[in-house]
Design a protein around this motif. Structure first.
Motif, PDB file in Angstrom:
ATOM      1  N   LYS A 214      15.828   3.472  49.415  1.00 54.66           N
ATOM      2  CA  LYS A 214      15.132   4.744  49.197  1.00 54.66           C
ATOM      3  C   LYS A 214      13.632   4.599  49.422  1.00 54.66           C
ATOM      4  CE  LYS A 214      18.553   6.429  45.962  1.00 54.66           C
ATOM      5  NZ  LYS A 214      18.831   6.944  44.636  1.00 54.66           N
ATOM      6  N   ASP A 215      13.110   5.413  50.331  1.00 51.79           N
ATOM      7  CA  ASP A 215      11.689   5.358  50.659  1.00 51.79           C
ATOM      8  C   ASP A 215      10.791   5.678  49.469  1.00 51.79           C
ATOM      9  OD1 ASP A 215      11.974   4.493  53.232  1.00 51.79           O
ATOM     10  OD2 ASP A 215      11.476   6.408  54.187  1.00 51.79           O
ATOM     11  N   ASN A 216      11.221   6.606  48.606  1.00 56.98           N
ATOM     12  CA  ASN A 216      10.368   6.960  47.468  1.00 56.98           C
ATOM     13  C   ASN A 216      10.202   5.781  46.519  1.00 56.98           C
ATOM     14  OD1 ASN A 216      13.028   7.153  46.537  1.00 56.98           O
ATOM     15  ND2 ASN A 216      12.580   8.870  45.187  1.00 56.98           N
TER      16      ASN A 216
ATOM     17  N   LYS B 127      10.403   2.558  47.477  1.00 56.43           N
ATOM     18  CA  LYS B 127       9.582   1.599  48.207  1.00 56.43           C
ATOM     19  C   LYS B 127       8.112   1.987  48.131  1.00 56.43           C
ATOM     20  CE  LYS B 127      13.092   0.214  51.547  1.00 56.43           C
ATOM     21  NZ  LYS B 127      13.410   0.084  52.969  1.00 56.43           N
ATOM     22  N   LEU B 128       7.844   3.277  48.291  1.00 53.35           N
ATOM     23  CA  LEU B 128       6.467   3.763  48.225  1.00 53.35           C
ATOM     24  C   LEU B 128       5.875   3.525  46.844  1.00 53.35           C
ATOM     25  CD1 LEU B 128       4.089   5.189  49.562  1.00 53.35           C
ATOM     26  CD2 LEU B 128       5.140   7.366  48.919  1.00 53.35           C
TER      27      LEU B 128
ATOM     28  N   ASN C 191       9.166  -4.266  55.152  1.00 54.92           N
ATOM     29  CA  ASN C 191       8.943  -2.828  55.151  1.00 54.92           C
ATOM     30  C   ASN C 191       7.919  -2.357  56.176  1.00 54.92           C
ATOM     31  OD1 ASN C 191      10.684  -1.685  52.961  1.00 54.92           O
ATOM     32  ND2 ASN C 191       9.694  -3.357  51.871  1.00 54.92           N
TER      33      ASN C 191
ATOM     34  N   SER D 262       9.209   0.407  58.371  1.00 61.08           N
ATOM     35  CA  SER D 262       9.540   1.688  57.746  1.00 61.08           C
ATOM     36  C   SER D 262       9.063   2.855  58.607  1.00 61.08           C
ATOM     37  CB  SER D 262       8.869   1.768  56.360  1.00 61.08           C
ATOM     38  OG  SER D 262       9.066   3.046  55.802  1.00 61.08           O
ATOM     39  N   LYS D 263       9.836   3.914  58.600  1.00 62.98           N
ATOM     40  CA  LYS D 263       9.443   5.126  59.319  1.00 62.98           C
ATOM     41  C   LYS D 263       8.421   5.936  58.514  1.00 62.98           C
ATOM     42  CE  LYS D 263      13.743   5.649  61.916  1.00 62.98           C
ATOM     43  NZ  LYS D 263      13.344   4.700  62.906  1.00 62.98           N
ATOM     44  N   ASN D 264       8.322   5.647  57.228  1.00 60.18           N
ATOM     45  CA  ASN D 264       7.387   6.341  56.349  1.00 60.18           C
ATOM     46  C   ASN D 264       5.981   5.779  56.580  1.00 60.18           C
ATOM     47  OD1 ASN D 264       5.728   6.855  53.985  1.00 60.18           O
ATOM     48  ND2 ASN D 264       7.595   7.611  53.010  1.00 60.18           N
TER      49      ASN D 264
ATOM     50  N   ILE E  21       4.150   4.128  53.501  1.00 62.99           N
ATOM     51  CA  ILE E  21       4.639   2.779  53.203  1.00 62.99           C
ATOM     52  C   ILE E  21       4.034   1.786  54.189  1.00 62.99           C
ATOM     53  CG2 ILE E  21       6.667   1.267  53.170  1.00 62.99           C
ATOM     54  CD1 ILE E  21       8.292   3.713  52.201  1.00 62.99           C
TER      55      ILE E  21
END
Length: 124
Positions: A52-54, A56-57, A83, A86-88, A91
């Motif tokens: 989950k990106d949230n 990781k952020l 990471n 990551s596409k985010n 991040i």
């Protein structure tokens, strides 16, 4: 009591005034620093390894905050480096901030992670 985010806090009041004490988990003075710090690093690693990106952020924000406080978090280098792909964008930026701080200290790991950086550049 606990806040909506799960952070423990307590309300203290006196004659017409009140204050909120937030327990940020920093128990350096109590002698629980090492166990708390190790547990915290394990939690951050788990969040970084998650999907989950949230999470990781949030983990990356906490790591950068620890760096700002002078904490040594080089042990998270492999989990952080993964990471970079990551596409985010948030991040990715925080990963680069971390790398700027620890790449010189962790030269061997930095060299081994070059292929990860190349993948990140190809992905976009």
């Amino acid at each position: 009591m606990a806040s909506a985010s799960g952070t423990p806090y307590s309300m203290e009041g006196g004659h017409g005034s009140s204050s909120i004490h937030v327990d940020d988990g920093d128990h350096e003075a109590s002698g629980a620093f090492f166990t708390t710090d190790t547990t915290r690093l394990d939690e951050l690693k788990t969040q970084l390894d998650g999907s989950k990106d949230n999470q990781k952020l949030e983990a990356m924000k906490r790591i950068i905050g620890m760096i700002a406080k002078g904490r040594h978090v080089a042990s998270l280098f492999p989990a952080v480096v993964k990471n970079v792909v990551s596409k985010n964008l948030e991040i990715k930026k925080l990963v680069y901030v971390y790398l700027v701080r620890y790449a010189e200290e962790e030269q061997d790991l930095a060299l081994l992670s070059i292929s990860t950086f190349q993948k990140a550049l190809k992905v976009g």
